[in-house]
Design a protein around this motif. Structure first.
Motif, PDB file in Angstrom:
ATOM      1  N   MET A 266       0.974  -1.140   0.130  1.00 32.92           N
ATOM      2  CA  MET A 266      -0.074  -0.218   0.181  1.00 32.92           C
ATOM      3  C   MET A 266       0.871   1.283   0.216  1.00 32.92           C
ATOM      4  O   MET A 266       0.396   2.335  -0.677  1.00 32.92           O
ATOM      5  CB  MET A 266      -0.969   0.090   1.224  1.00 32.92           C
ATOM      6  N   GLY A 267       2.085   1.250   0.832  1.00 39.37           N
ATOM      7  CA  GLY A 267       2.922   2.290   0.609  1.00 39.37           C
ATOM      8  C   GLY A 267       3.256   2.687  -0.845  1.00 39.37           C
ATOM      9  O   GLY A 267       3.442   3.821  -1.243  1.00 39.37           O
ATOM     10  N   MET A 268       3.931   1.451  -1.557  1.00 42.21           N
ATOM     11  CA  MET A 268       4.365   1.711  -2.871  1.00 42.21           C
ATOM     12  C   MET A 268       3.233   2.187  -3.773  1.00 42.21           C
ATOM     13  O   MET A 268       3.617   2.827  -4.506  1.00 42.21           O
ATOM     14  CB  MET A 268       5.041   0.276  -3.408  1.00 42.21           C
ATOM     15  N   GLU A 269       2.033   1.641  -3.573  1.00 47.72           N
ATOM     16  CA  GLU A 269       0.953   2.201  -4.476  1.00 47.72           C
ATOM     17  C   GLU A 269       0.743   3.435  -4.206  1.00 47.72           C
ATOM     18  O   GLU A 269       0.492   4.197  -5.078  1.00 47.72           O
ATOM     19  CB  GLU A 269      -0.215   1.125  -4.141  1.00 47.72           C
ATOM     20  N   ALA A 270       0.690   3.963  -2.796  1.00 52.49           N
ATOM     21  CA  ALA A 270       0.288   5.312  -2.490  1.00 52.49           C
ATOM     22  C   ALA A 270       1.360   6.344  -3.135  1.00 52.49           C
ATOM     23  O   ALA A 270       0.870   7.181  -4.008  1.00 52.49           O
ATOM     24  CB  ALA A 270       0.236   5.679  -0.979  1.00 52.49           C
ATOM     25  N   THR A 271       2.685   5.853  -3.373  1.00 55.11           N
ATOM     26  CA  THR A 271       3.698   6.751  -3.921  1.00 55.11           C
ATOM     27  C   THR A 271       3.383   6.727  -5.560  1.00 55.11           C
ATOM     28  O   THR A 271       3.690   7.783  -6.089  1.00 55.11           O
ATOM     29  CB  THR A 271       4.964   6.264  -3.511  1.00 55.11           C
ATOM     30  N   ALA A 272       3.237   5.441  -6.037  1.00 49.17           N
ATOM     31  CA  ALA A 272       3.157   5.395  -7.416  1.00 49.17           C
ATOM     32  C   ALA A 272       1.983   6.214  -8.124  1.00 49.17           C
ATOM     33  O   ALA A 272       1.861   6.727  -9.215  1.00 49.17           O
ATOM     34  CB  ALA A 272       2.923   4.005  -7.937  1.00 49.17           C
ATOM     35  N   ARG A 273       0.893   6.384  -7.184  1.00 40.44           N
ATOM     36  CA  ARG A 273      -0.329   7.145  -7.805  1.00 40.44           C
ATOM     37  C   ARG A 273      -0.503   8.428  -7.029  1.00 40.44           C
ATOM     38  O   ARG A 273      -1.694   9.016  -7.250  1.00 40.44           O
ATOM     39  CB  ARG A 273      -1.569   6.005  -7.188  1.00 40.44           C
TER      40      ARG A 273
END
Length: 378
Positions: A266-273
């Motif tokens: 979720m941390g990776m996705e938050a930054t990616a989006r």
């Protein structure tokens, strides 16, 4: 001053928890453009396992609980779910260049519940040794379904009113039109065919009657969502069977490890989006930052009423606040896409994943736990 210093000390301490550490770690890894990826099937499996575990623990607790104790928290969960949608309808929808339908869909997503945020909150509560009723996780559907139903109903009512307004203006124009023979076209305003009369628009097409909103398909869509299905399956197994042995030997030991991986993803996705903020605009970003905390404080206040009147634990109050601050990441988007097809998915999904969920996880959870511990004397 003692209360404030105690609160801020507890709040800062929660930011150092392993669960939030993995979330921040994932954000940092993605910020450096790492090629690290977690396959989507693994992510879905982890969410399924976590929610099944939460459902099992809730079902076991409900089987042994006094159902009367659940009544007031469940009613408050329903109230918060509906209230969140109305707040978005009359705040976000009033901001410049924000379409009403998009605002309602966004509020619906923020009123619905994130299973992963709930799982994170439960884990941190257990890590901190904060006691809560195991059945408190079963408040999930009491907030999730009313929020989605309310959003779709409000959007349908708004669209219907806009359609009637359009046809009314068109009919008014047609009445003012004069035909070549000198007769007003008002005489042709209706078309009779057999035993029925049907009003027509200026372009000659029959006026479309407003469609009634069907509630059950919305509820059914929510119940069939993967997140809620996993939770309800666990609840049913916990209530109707005796899964304590498999729960203690298999599900419980895996819980924190799986959640850590989920927080990393979720941390990776938050930054990616984060780039999606440019698509949804500054007003959506502002709403997505404020809304989780506002919704959580409303639920926290109602939870405190239940705490004083029925003995609802402070940990249970935190869970109510956490699910109110969350925004659905699995079951909500497809339900809203089907129920409000005219809404822009990038608006409500972008607001939730890029801002709302990180705020709920990184700020909301430690904030509400710290507040509960401060009120409870640490």
């Amino acid at each position: 001053m003692d209360f404030l210093s105690s609160f801020f000390t507890l709040f800062l301490g929660k930011l150092q928890s392993p669960t939030l550490g993995f979330l921040i770690g994932g954000m940092v890894v993605a910020a450096f453009n790492s090629r690290l990826t977690i396959p989507d099937p693994i992510y879905k499996f982890i969410v399924f396992m976590l929610l099944l575990k939460v459902g099992l623990s809730g079902g076991i607790a409900i089987r042994n609980a006094n159902l009367v104790e659940m009544l007031l928290p469940a009613l408050f969960a329903m109230l918060v779910g509906v209230l969140i949608v109305f707040i978005g309808r009359y705040t976000l929808a009033k901001l410049p260049k924000v379409k009403v339908v998009d605002a309602i869909a966004t509020a619906g997503l923020f009123g619905a519940v994130s299973g992963s945020t709930l799982a994170a909150g439960l884990t941190i509560l257990e890590t901190e040794g904060v006691q809560y009723e195991p059945w408190a996780a079963a408040l999930y559907p009491f907030m999730d379904i009313p929020a989605l139903v309310t959003a779709i109903v409000l959007a349908s009512i708004y669209i219907s009113k806009q359609r009637d307004k359009y046809f009314s203006q068109e009919e008014s124009l047609s009445k003012q039109t004069v035909t070549a023979g000198g007769y007003s076209s008002e005489q042709g305003g209706t078309v009779s065919g057999g035993s029925s009369n049907q009003s027509t628009t200026a372009s000659g097409y029959p006026r479309k009657q407003p469609e009634r909103v069907k509630i059950w398909p919305i509820v059914q869509e929510s119940l069939q969502g993967s997140a809620l299905s996993a939770l309800l399956l666990g609840l049913a197994l916990g209530i109707l069977t005796r899964p304590e042995s498999v729960y203690e030997s298999f599900f419980n030991p895996l819980f924190r490890g799986l959640l850590s991986i989920l927080m990393l993803v979720m941390g990776m996705e938050a930054t990616a989006r984060i780039g999606e903020l440019r698509k949804v605009g500054q007003w959506y970003a502002l709403y997505a930052f404020i809304a989780p905390l506002l919704h959580g404080f409303i639920a926290f206040g109602l939870g405190m009423i239940a705490h004083v009147t029925t003995g609802f634990s402070l940990g249970g109050v935190v869970i109510l606040a956490v699910i109110a601050s969350s925004s659905s990441d699995i079951s909500g988007p497809p339900t809203l896409r089907a129920g409000i097809p005219s809404a822009n998915p990038s608006a409500y999904i972008g607001s939730s994943t890029a801002v709302g969920t990180p705020v709920a996880l990184a700020i909301g959870i430690p904030l509400f736990i710290g507040l509960a511990q401060a009120l409870g004397g640490g």
